[in-house]
Scaffold this motif. Structure first.
Motif, PDB file in Angstrom:
ATOM      1  N   MET A 120       0.833  -1.190   0.000  1.00 43.40           N
ATOM      2  CA  MET A 120       0.000   0.000   0.000  1.00 43.40           C
ATOM      3  C   MET A 120       0.879   1.256   0.000  1.00 43.40           C
ATOM      4  SD  MET A 120      -3.006   0.931  -0.120  1.00 43.40           S
ATOM      5  CE  MET A 120      -4.274   2.013   0.338  1.00 43.40           C
ATOM      6  N   SER A 121       1.964   1.208   0.765  1.00 46.53           N
ATOM      7  CA  SER A 121       2.864   2.354   0.825  1.00 46.53           C
ATOM      8  C   SER A 121       3.448   2.670  -0.549  1.00 46.53           C
ATOM      9  CB  SER A 121       3.987   2.072   1.826  1.00 46.53           C
ATOM     10  OG  SER A 121       4.918   3.104   1.818  1.00 46.53           O
ATOM     11  N   ILE A 122       3.845   1.648  -1.275  1.00 44.30           N
ATOM     12  CA  ILE A 122       4.424   1.870  -2.605  1.00 44.30           C
ATOM     13  C   ILE A 122       3.384   2.440  -3.561  1.00 44.30           C
ATOM     14  CG2 ILE A 122       5.372   0.672  -4.614  1.00 44.30           C
ATOM     15  CD1 ILE A 122       6.838  -1.152  -2.644  1.00 44.30           C
ATOM     16  N   ILE A 123       2.167   1.974  -3.459  1.00 47.47           N
ATOM     17  CA  ILE A 123       1.096   2.491  -4.326  1.00 47.47           C
ATOM     18  C   ILE A 123       0.845   3.964  -4.030  1.00 47.47           C
ATOM     19  CG2 ILE A 123      -1.378   2.341  -4.821  1.00 47.47           C
ATOM     20  CD1 ILE A 123      -1.099  -0.704  -4.400  1.00 47.47           C
ATOM     21  N   LEU A 124       0.739   4.321  -2.759  1.00 45.04           N
ATOM     22  CA  LEU A 124       0.527   5.724  -2.391  1.00 45.04           C
ATOM     23  C   LEU A 124       1.705   6.593  -2.834  1.00 45.04           C
ATOM     24  CD1 LEU A 124      -1.058   5.341   1.148  1.00 45.04           C
ATOM     25  CD2 LEU A 124      -2.192   6.041  -0.965  1.00 45.04           C
ATOM     26  N   PHE A 125       2.907   6.094  -2.635  1.00 41.98           N
ATOM     27  CA  PHE A 125       4.096   6.839  -3.056  1.00 41.98           C
ATOM     28  C   PHE A 125       4.066   7.062  -4.568  1.00 41.98           C
ATOM     29  CE2 PHE A 125       8.515   6.918  -4.564  1.00 41.98           C
ATOM     30  CZ  PHE A 125       8.968   8.029  -3.891  1.00 41.98           C
ATOM     31  N   GLY A 126       3.742   6.017  -5.312  1.00 43.59           N
ATOM     32  CA  GLY A 126       3.687   6.132  -6.760  1.00 43.59           C
ATOM     33  C   GLY A 126       2.643   7.123  -7.243  1.00 43.59           C
ATOM     34  N   LEU A 127       1.555   7.249  -6.502  1.00 40.89           N
ATOM     35  CA  LEU A 127       0.506   8.181  -6.889  1.00 40.89           C
ATOM     36  C   LEU A 127       0.882   9.635  -6.656  1.00 40.89           C
ATOM     37  CD1 LEU A 127      -2.644   6.290  -5.565  1.00 40.89           C
ATOM     38  CD2 LEU A 127      -2.002   6.658  -7.946  1.00 40.89           C
ATOM     39  N   VAL A 128       1.730   9.900  -5.686  1.00 38.68           N
ATOM     40  CA  VAL A 128       2.010  11.287  -5.324  1.00 38.68           C
ATOM     41  C   VAL A 128       3.437  11.744  -5.591  1.00 38.68           C
ATOM     42  CG1 VAL A 128       0.222  11.286  -3.555  1.00 38.68           C
ATOM     43  CG2 VAL A 128       2.566  10.768  -2.913  1.00 38.68           C
ATOM     44  N   VAL A 129       4.330  10.829  -5.941  1.00 38.94           N
ATOM     45  CA  VAL A 129       5.747  11.191  -6.036  1.00 38.94           C
ATOM     46  C   VAL A 129       6.019  12.322  -7.028  1.00 38.94           C
ATOM     47  CG1 VAL A 129       6.369   9.436  -7.737  1.00 38.94           C
ATOM     48  CG2 VAL A 129       8.091  10.267  -6.159  1.00 38.94           C
ATOM     49  N   TRP A 130       5.330  12.353  -8.140  1.00 35.14           N
ATOM     50  CA  TRP A 130       5.595  13.371  -9.141  1.00 35.14           C
ATOM     51  C   TRP A 130       4.645  14.558  -9.033  1.00 35.14           C
ATOM     52  CZ3 TRP A 130      10.209  12.789 -10.393  1.00 35.14           C
ATOM     53  CH2 TRP A 130      10.764  11.530 -10.558  1.00 35.14           C
ATOM     54  N   SER A 131       3.815  14.591  -8.006  1.00 37.63           N
ATOM     55  CA  SER A 131       2.883  15.705  -7.876  1.00 37.63           C
ATOM     56  C   SER A 131       3.563  16.981  -7.401  1.00 37.63           C
ATOM     57  CB  SER A 131       1.742  15.333  -6.938  1.00 37.63           C
ATOM     58  OG  SER A 131       2.241  15.121  -5.625  1.00 37.63           O
ATOM     59  N   VAL A 132       4.568  16.871  -6.572  1.00 39.25           N
ATOM     60  CA  VAL A 132       5.211  18.069  -6.010  1.00 39.25           C
ATOM     61  C   VAL A 132       5.832  18.943  -7.102  1.00 39.25           C
ATOM     62  CG1 VAL A 132       7.012  18.906  -4.470  1.00 39.25           C
ATOM     63  CG2 VAL A 132       5.531  17.051  -3.737  1.00 39.25           C
ATOM     64  N   PRO A 133       6.662  18.413  -8.008  1.00 39.02           N
ATOM     65  CA  PRO A 133       7.215  19.295  -9.047  1.00 39.02           C
ATOM     66  C   PRO A 133       6.144  19.923  -9.941  1.00 39.02           C
ATOM     67  CG  PRO A 133       8.457  17.255  -8.942  1.00 39.02           C
ATOM     68  CD  PRO A 133       7.262  17.071  -8.067  1.00 39.02           C
ATOM     69  N   VAL A 134       5.101  19.165 -10.237  1.00 36.95           N
ATOM     70  CA  VAL A 134       4.039  19.702 -11.090  1.00 36.95           C
ATOM     71  C   VAL A 134       3.293  20.820 -10.373  1.00 36.95           C
ATOM     72  CG1 VAL A 134       1.858  19.134 -12.229  1.00 36.95           C
ATOM     73  CG2 VAL A 134       3.790  17.561 -12.374  1.00 36.95           C
ATOM     74  N   ILE A 135       2.991  20.618  -9.095  1.00 35.70           N
ATOM     75  CA  ILE A 135       2.305  21.649  -8.318  1.00 35.70           C
ATOM     76  C   ILE A 135       3.186  22.882  -8.171  1.00 35.70           C
ATOM     77  CG2 ILE A 135       1.414  22.211  -6.017  1.00 35.70           C
ATOM     78  CD1 ILE A 135       0.409  19.287  -5.909  1.00 35.70           C
ATOM     79  N   MET A 136       4.479  22.680  -7.960  1.00 34.17           N
ATOM     80  CA  MET A 136       5.403  23.816  -7.855  1.00 34.17           C
ATOM     81  C   MET A 136       5.427  24.618  -9.158  1.00 34.17           C
ATOM     82  SD  MET A 136       8.506  22.088  -5.632  1.00 34.17           S
ATOM     83  CE  MET A 136       9.723  23.097  -6.385  1.00 34.17           C
ATOM     84  N   ALA A 137       5.483  23.922 -10.287  1.00 34.47           N
ATOM     85  CA  ALA A 137       5.519  24.617 -11.580  1.00 34.47           C
ATOM     86  C   ALA A 137       4.219  25.369 -11.834  1.00 34.47           C
ATOM     87  CB  ALA A 137       5.784  23.613 -12.697  1.00 34.47           C
ATOM     88  N   ALA A 138       3.096  24.744 -11.552  1.00 34.58           N
ATOM     89  CA  ALA A 138       1.807  25.412 -11.755  1.00 34.58           C
ATOM     90  C   ALA A 138       1.658  26.610 -10.829  1.00 34.58           C
ATOM     91  CB  ALA A 138       0.669  24.418 -11.527  1.00 34.58           C
ATOM     92  N   SER A 139       2.067  26.458  -9.583  1.00 36.13           N
ATOM     93  CA  SER A 139       1.973  27.566  -8.630  1.00 36.13           C
ATOM     94  C   SER A 139       2.876  28.718  -9.022  1.00 36.13           C
ATOM     95  CB  SER A 139       2.328  27.083  -7.223  1.00 36.13           C
ATOM     96  OG  SER A 139       1.407  26.128  -6.789  1.00 36.13           O
ATOM     97  N   ALA A 140       4.065  28.411  -9.510  1.00 37.95           N
ATOM     98  CA  ALA A 140       4.975  29.476  -9.945  1.00 37.95           C
ATOM     99  C   ALA A 140       4.336  30.289 -11.065  1.00 37.95           C
ATOM    100  CB  ALA A 140       6.302  28.890 -10.401  1.00 37.95           C
ATOM    101  N   GLY A 141       3.695  29.609 -11.998  1.00 37.92           N
ATOM    102  CA  GLY A 141       3.025  30.321 -13.077  1.00 37.92           C
ATOM    103  C   GLY A 141       1.843  31.127 -12.597  1.00 37.92           C
ATOM    104  N   ASP A 142       1.071  30.568 -11.654  1.00 40.17           N
ATOM    105  CA  ASP A 142      -0.112  31.262 -11.148  1.00 40.17           C
ATOM    106  C   ASP A 142       0.244  32.481 -10.312  1.00 40.17           C
ATOM    107  OD1 ASP A 142      -1.692  29.382 -12.361  1.00 40.17           O
ATOM    108  OD2 ASP A 142      -2.152  28.280 -10.515  1.00 40.17           O
TER     109      ASP A 142
END
Length: 89
Positions: A1-23
């Motif tokens: 379960m831990s690996i599944i959760l990690f896989g779902l969120v691992v790449w969200s931080v850079p994407v959120i950072m990039a979107a927030s920087a633009g916003d």
């Protein structure tokens, strides 16, 4: 379960950072803001293990490092909740 959760969120931080920087900084300054965010993020990634190892060497275990990490996560959540949506022009 831990690996599944990690896989779902691992790449969200850079994407959120990039979107927030633009916003928050607009198209012209988004690249500079993202560079500063990435630099700060990478500094934490580099210094975190060093600090945790130092604390573990002094105390004999990682419990203080885990506690500091948990507190930092809650502070980050609190700061993220303070962000307000940008007004539409």
């Amino acid at each position: 379960m831990s690996i599944i959760l990690f896989g779902l969120v691992v790449w969200s931080v850079p994407v959120i950072m990039a979107a927030s920087a633009g916003d928050y900084f607009g198209p012209a300054a988004a690249a500079s803001a993202l560079a500063a965010l990435t630099f700060a993020f990478s500094g934490g990634q580099a210094l975190g293990p060093v600090a945790a190892g130092y604390l573990a060497e002094i105390t004999g275990d990682f419990s203080i490092s885990y506690m500091i990490s948990g507190i930092a996560a809650f502070v980050a959540i609190g700061l993220a909740l303070l962000l307000r949506p940008q007004k539409q022009a």
